[in-house]
Design an enzyme around this catalytic site. Sequence first.
Site, PDB file in Angstrom:
ATOM      1  N   ASN A 183      -3.254 -44.571   3.457  1.00  0.00           N
ATOM      2  CA  ASN A 183      -3.017 -43.772   5.460  1.00  0.00           C
ATOM      3  C   ASN A 183      -2.173 -44.726   6.470  1.00  0.00           C
ATOM      4  O   ASN A 183      -0.907 -44.331   6.731  1.00  0.00           O
ATOM      5  CB  ASN A 183      -4.546 -43.047   6.318  1.00  0.00           C
TER       6      ASN A 183
ATOM      7  N   GLY B 279     -13.631 -44.462  15.565  1.00  0.00           N
ATOM      8  CA  GLY B 279     -12.581 -43.852  14.508  1.00  0.00           C
ATOM      9  C   GLY B 279     -13.114 -42.583  13.262  1.00  0.00           C
ATOM     10  O   GLY B 279     -13.352 -41.704  13.724  1.00  0.00           O
TER      11      GLY B 279
ATOM     12  N   GLU C 189      -9.840 -42.931  20.405  1.00  0.00           N
ATOM     13  CA  GLU C 189      -8.698 -41.865  20.467  1.00  0.00           C
ATOM     14  C   GLU C 189      -8.559 -41.411  20.177  1.00  0.00           C
ATOM     15  O   GLU C 189      -7.638 -39.875  20.626  1.00  0.00           O
ATOM     16  CB  GLU C 189      -7.817 -43.430  19.157  1.00  0.00           C
TER      17      GLU C 189
ATOM     18  N   GLY D  14     -12.715 -39.662  10.957  1.00  0.00           N
ATOM     19  CA  GLY D  14     -13.655 -39.348   9.464  1.00  0.00           C
ATOM     20  C   GLY D  14     -14.535 -38.623   9.442  1.00  0.00           C
ATOM     21  O   GLY D  14     -15.538 -38.908  10.647  1.00  0.00           O
TER      22      GLY D  14
ATOM     23  N   GLY E 282      -5.287 -47.115  14.931  1.00  0.00           N
ATOM     24  CA  GLY E 282      -5.989 -47.768  16.471  1.00  0.00           C
ATOM     25  C   GLY E 282      -6.759 -49.135  16.029  1.00  0.00           C
ATOM     26  O   GLY E 282      -7.262 -49.759  16.311  1.00  0.00           O
TER      27      GLY E 282
END
Lengths: 496, 496
Positions: A378, A263, A288, A265, A382
């Site tokens: 947020n 992810g 992603e 971050g 995904g």
Amino acid sequence: MLRDRIRCQPLLDKLCTADEAAALIQDGMTIGMSGFTRAGEAKAVPLALAERARKQPLKITLITGASLGNDLDKTLTDAHVLARRLPFQSDPGLRRAINAGEVMFIDQHLSETVEQLRTRQIPPVDIAVVEAVAITEHGGIVPTTSIGNSASFAILAEKIIVELNLSQPTTLEGLHDVYIPSRRPARMPIPVVTPESRVGLPYIPVPPEKIAAIVVSEKHDSSSSILPPDDETRAIAGHLKALLLEEVRQGRMGYDLLPLQAGIGTIANAVLHGFLDSPFHDLKMYSEVLQDSTFELMDAGKLTFASASSITLSSEMYRKVLPRLAEYKHHLVLRPQEISNHPEVIRRLGIICINTALEFDIYGNVNSTHVGGTHMMNGIGGSGDFARNGYLSIFVTKSLAKNGAISSVVPMVSHVDHTEHDTDIFVTEQGLADLRGLAPRERAISIIRNCAHPDYREQLEDYYARAVKRGGHTPHILEEALSWHQALKETGTMRR
Amino acid sequence: MLRDRIRCQPLLDKLCTADEAAALIQDGMTIGMSGFTRAGEAKAVPLALAERARKQPLKITLITGASLGNDLDKTLTDAHVLARRLPFQSDPGLRRAINAGEVMFIDQHLSETVEQLRTRQIPPVDIAVVEAVAITEHGGIVPTTSIGNSASFAILAEKIIVELNLSQPTTLEGLHDVYIPSRRPARMPIPVVTPESRVGLPYIPVPPEKIAAIVVSEKHDSSSSILPPDDETRAIAGHLKALLLEEVRQGRMGYDLLPLQAGIGTIANAVLHGFLDSPFHDLKMYSEVLQDSTFELMDAGKLTFASASSITLSSEMYRKVLPRLAEYKHHLVLRPQEISNHPEVIRRLGIICINTALEFDIYGNVNSTHVGGTHMMNGIGGSGDFARNGYLSIFVTKSLAKNGAISSVVPMVSHVDHTEHDTDIFVTEQGLADLRGLAPRERAISIIRNCAHPDYREQLEDYYARAVKRGGHTPHILEEALSWHQALKETGTMRR
């Protein structure tokens, strides 16, 4: 120069200003804009639209790939342009408006939006606004640093506005692989069988006459603002590497592991960064978003291929990567987010999925989105696409937040984005809980022991011990289950 | 007669009693047994095992397809044989043991168990016990009324015990389609592209030498105990038909709709039954269990094909269907539950998924499993496999339970099995809420107005109105969110 980028001659007539293009957008329309995690968003037209809305109020439904860069969601929110917004955002100003009920936000799995559009289950896209690096001689649109939902927006929209961004390098051309699933009831398997599979076109195929305006821009993508690894993220990476080494030792995979997803971050980036110092090699990503760590791993010879829907880098990494894009290109592919996040492909490839939790509970349910159970941060992005269907569904977070006032491990999460059925592994700097094959009562013991911060461990054990006395497959004390969140609100800390 | 059913000559030597076969099962073993929703379970060996355990205690991990018939889970629980149980059950006795913490129950998506077994993420199956209608000349096992996880159990186990059930008609042969996904990292697409697709073998391929024992039995499957349609289930079916007619009117599908899935139980069966009186035709099912309504719709010429993993009928319907199985066979296929419930296929085909909720909340989160947030009822079964990936994710329930003491619509569900991200449509006898494209605040209004019982509507509106004053994307009053469940426990009703 422009003729090199607009190779379909008749389209040169469509060149116009951002204001002229924005004038095509009418009150009440649904607009599909490019942009995924601050990469490749249309930059000039939304600004012009916000400018116009300040004089002449209008409201739209805005659908994107994911979050926009260049503070565009803020600007559009401030100009009161957004009536509805989907499927993801990460802007503090827009977040405030969403939580105030001023903007209706639909928080969707990123793979699902275009499925709903294609079947007209949600109102159709009137105009697509897509950033491009070039237009081919037959009108094909070559996206920039993300694909997101742009291909389906352009294909489904009545009209298309192209933002030709001259600051995006032409070496991006050839990076993309645009594949659109065929229509039901005759849909065929998606032929992606490895992260490297190229199954579509390097541009978005549209009839040139649908391109209603072309706006030239030169604005750069926003850079990402990830923080460097610290002791805690290094500890998280360490626990995760130990787990994966054990998977190799058990013969479940080789040192090349299975394709990795991480992810966006700081924590997920730091975890991948940690793989630099690991015995793993010939790694591949099917993810992603590609962050700095992707290119660090490639440079170090650890990662041989990466598939995603966007590239979002720190300014320093942009400076390194963009000039050498031609070299990297053979090891990269950008796909529509429907394909990068597609359940079919994720299940087939057996992805190792690493996503960040806002909080998780002692039974392995995850809150990825709602602060205090009510306020949107947020969006799910995904994480659900990957966690549900991956080989390993891993969630990472630091065990404490707000200087220890918040425990990331709670009795019951205040909002559920990923259920106990969808999660396998939890990692904090304290350690790792491997929940595979465990029943809820066993999960609770493992999570409290391995993941909770020592400051909260006793408090969790006490809750669990009292809950067990009441019985049940998933023991809880309902009147107390959400009391930690209430205490935080009332006293400023979850500490008893 | 036996030679007709055991066509691999050397295997005739393996014929033995149930006691002898059960003696192969040792303390601490993991046993994979056939059986899915009371259909096709091994019947003699588990009884013999329970009998033995009463004299000589032993514990096993029992993995099945789904629930077992003939009270086997009860018998095994009473004999204290079960240490661990996965991935589903529906027996009151076992449920009690699970909720008391005596049996560790792992409540899994039905498509996932064999993925974890195949990669040895959970301990391997020592012995598979599979009910069969015949064994082919090369040792292939022909299952009976369900496939469930039997194929993978047999392929992965050290040894196989076959229960040859002479009461199961040999016309079942040819009904099955056994396809096992290839191993990663070279897994290919699953070639199922319509409900009718046949992509595998009509038997489970195993080396004959793995068959360690063959036990003959003659016990019938338990019949299902679904209730006939009543006014409320008829109303639910009516709302749903109106929705689907609107889908047709909007051009999203034809009168043949998209393939249908319906969960097991009275309400889902009644909903499908309602399609008898509808303008839809040439319907197909891609489901996990075929109930009475499947055959009613076929007999009425409404349904042309049905794919599932098991057939579970009322005793009356068994009497009608079994003698005519040869006729139905061309319109039916039974698949491994990994394939009937596979995310890849469900997403590809675009299934209309109809599942039953225990309760749902004003934002569209669903509890399918836990009474009062703590006590397991049956398990998530395949509802998540379908709801996450279907074209339409529909949840149905009556708006009241326990004579009105329970509202099925609550402020916050006490346990989440399906998140707001995965649900589209809710139907009670009161009406239908279509949540597609709606933000949480809009969902709440639609659900309260359309689905809640009038007796609870005001109470829900009051909660929501006060929650909205506190703000947030998903407004809640945390200290009150679960108070309806507490009130039920303390006062016997959710009514204020």
